[in-house]
Design an enzyme around this catalytic site. Structure first.
Site, PDB file in Angstrom:
ATOM      1  N   ASP A   1       0.842  -1.197   0.000  1.00 47.69           N
ATOM      2  CA  ASP A   1       0.000   0.000   0.000  1.00 47.69           C
ATOM      3  C   ASP A   1       0.878   1.249   0.000  1.00 47.69           C
ATOM      4  O   ASP A   1       1.695   1.443   0.897  1.00 47.69           O
ATOM      5  CB  ASP A   1      -0.895   0.004   1.242  1.00 47.69           C
TER       6      ASP A   1
ATOM      7  N   TYR B   1       2.700   9.951  -0.303  1.00 50.36           N
ATOM      8  CA  TYR B   1       3.814   9.436   0.495  1.00 50.36           C
ATOM      9  C   TYR B   1       5.152   9.738  -0.161  1.00 50.36           C
ATOM     10  O   TYR B   1       6.196   9.579   0.470  1.00 50.36           O
ATOM     11  CB  TYR B   1       3.698   7.913   0.679  1.00 50.36           C
TER      12      TYR B   1
ATOM     13  N   LYS C   1      -2.920   5.944  -4.110  1.00 51.05           N
ATOM     14  CA  LYS C   1      -3.999   6.884  -3.787  1.00 51.05           C
ATOM     15  C   LYS C   1      -3.786   8.215  -4.498  1.00 51.05           C
ATOM     16  O   LYS C   1      -2.649   8.651  -4.699  1.00 51.05           O
ATOM     17  CB  LYS C   1      -4.057   7.112  -2.267  1.00 51.05           C
TER      18      LYS C   1
ATOM     19  N   HIS D   1      -7.615   9.652  -1.687  1.00 48.37           N
ATOM     20  CA  HIS D   1      -6.898   9.604  -0.410  1.00 48.37           C
ATOM     21  C   HIS D   1      -7.692  10.226   0.737  1.00 48.37           C
ATOM     22  O   HIS D   1      -7.779   9.660   1.823  1.00 48.37           O
ATOM     23  CB  HIS D   1      -5.536  10.290  -0.548  1.00 48.37           C
TER      24      HIS D   1
END
Length: 282
Positions: free
Chosen positions: A48, A53, A78, A111
């Site tokens: 994931d 990120y 996401k 997200h």
């Protein structure tokens, strides 16, 4: 569930391995490459990540170098909040594919929902975003689509579209179960995933959890992961420590009793991120 590759079933027939490896706050570069490589070597087949990120490049490289076939690894990413909306979602998705070095995603999520604190037309923004994701899904570029951090009132409009959300990834750990959201998702055949299933350090040092874990000869982290699974939620634990990455998969050789489940389910809020979908301004 008897092993990490056993799956949760989605309404479209897709299967998600029942434990995923989370990469939030994992720096791009050697740290992420080594962590994801270790996870894959330990047996994780569900990774994931997210554009937000900023480690998709390293995640993709780790998977590419693993020697595993692409179809053997379930990859989730996401949509970044700044890219919500129809056209920007399409462009952001293509960038994610480039970063991850793949031509499709197994799961793509919004997200965070646009909320009323940020936008007067928050619901329409979410619908426009969802339209783009639905088109990508129909084009075969995404095997399943869903959302993250959506509460029932954010989900409601999407539930009246031709393709309903298949997954909702929420912060979920002892002390934070979002019962209304959990009930809503289960009633509407939406698979719930748990980000931060180990919470913060306060979770791992909680005396109640330490005592319960000791009864099973397990760590608090293993107890929390097993607890998530027994609530029919999919955990996404994250660690950078190779021993703990491996340890977090060893949760299929014990079962938490109904009494202990009730104790953990009843714990008050503690050790959470403090982020609320209707209060964030990012």
């Amino acid at each position: 569930m008897n092993q990490a590759i056993d799956g949760f079933s989605l309404r479209n027939g897709s299967q998600i391995p029942c434990i995923g490896y989370g990469t939030w706050k994992t720096p791009n570069g050697d740290v992420a490459i080594n962590a994801v490589s270790t996870a894959l070597q330990c047996g994780y087949r569900h990774i994931d990540t997210a554009a937000g990120y900023r480690n998709e490049e390293s995640v993709g490289l780790s998977i590419l170098q693993s020697g595993l076939k692409r179809e053997e690894v379930f990859i989730t990413s996401k949509l970044p909040n700044a890219k919500r909306g129809y056209e920007s979602t399409l462009a952001a998705f293509e960038q994610t594919l480039t970063e991850l070095k793949t031509d499709y995603l197994d799961l793509y999520l919004i997200h965070w929902p646009a909320n009323s604190r940020q936008f007067n037309d928050w619901e329409q923004i979410n619908l426009n975003t969802w339209q783009a994701m639905t088109e990508l899904y129909h084009a075969g570029k995404i095997r399943a689509i869903g959302v993250s951090n959506f509460l029932p009132h954010h989900l409601e409009a999407l539930m009246h579209t031709p393709v309903k959300p298949m997954v909702n990834q929420i912060e979920f750990h002892p002390g934070l179960m979002w019962p209304e959201t959990l009930e809503y998702c289960k009633a509407n055949d939406i698979c719930v995933e748990a980000w931060s299933p180990l919470g913060t350090g306060r979770i791992l040092s909680n005396e109640t959890l330490i005592d319960i874990a000791a009864r099973y000869g397990k760590s608090v982290a293993q107890l929390c992961i097993r607890w998530v699974l027994q609530n029919d939620v999919l955990p996404l634990p994250k660690s950078l420590n190779p021993d703990r990455i491996a340890e977090n998969l060893k949760v299929f050789d014990f079962e938490i009793s109904a009494k202990d489940m009730a104790i953990i389910n009843g714990m008050p809020y503690f050790g959470g991120s403090g982020l609320h979908p209707d209060a964030v301004d990012f």
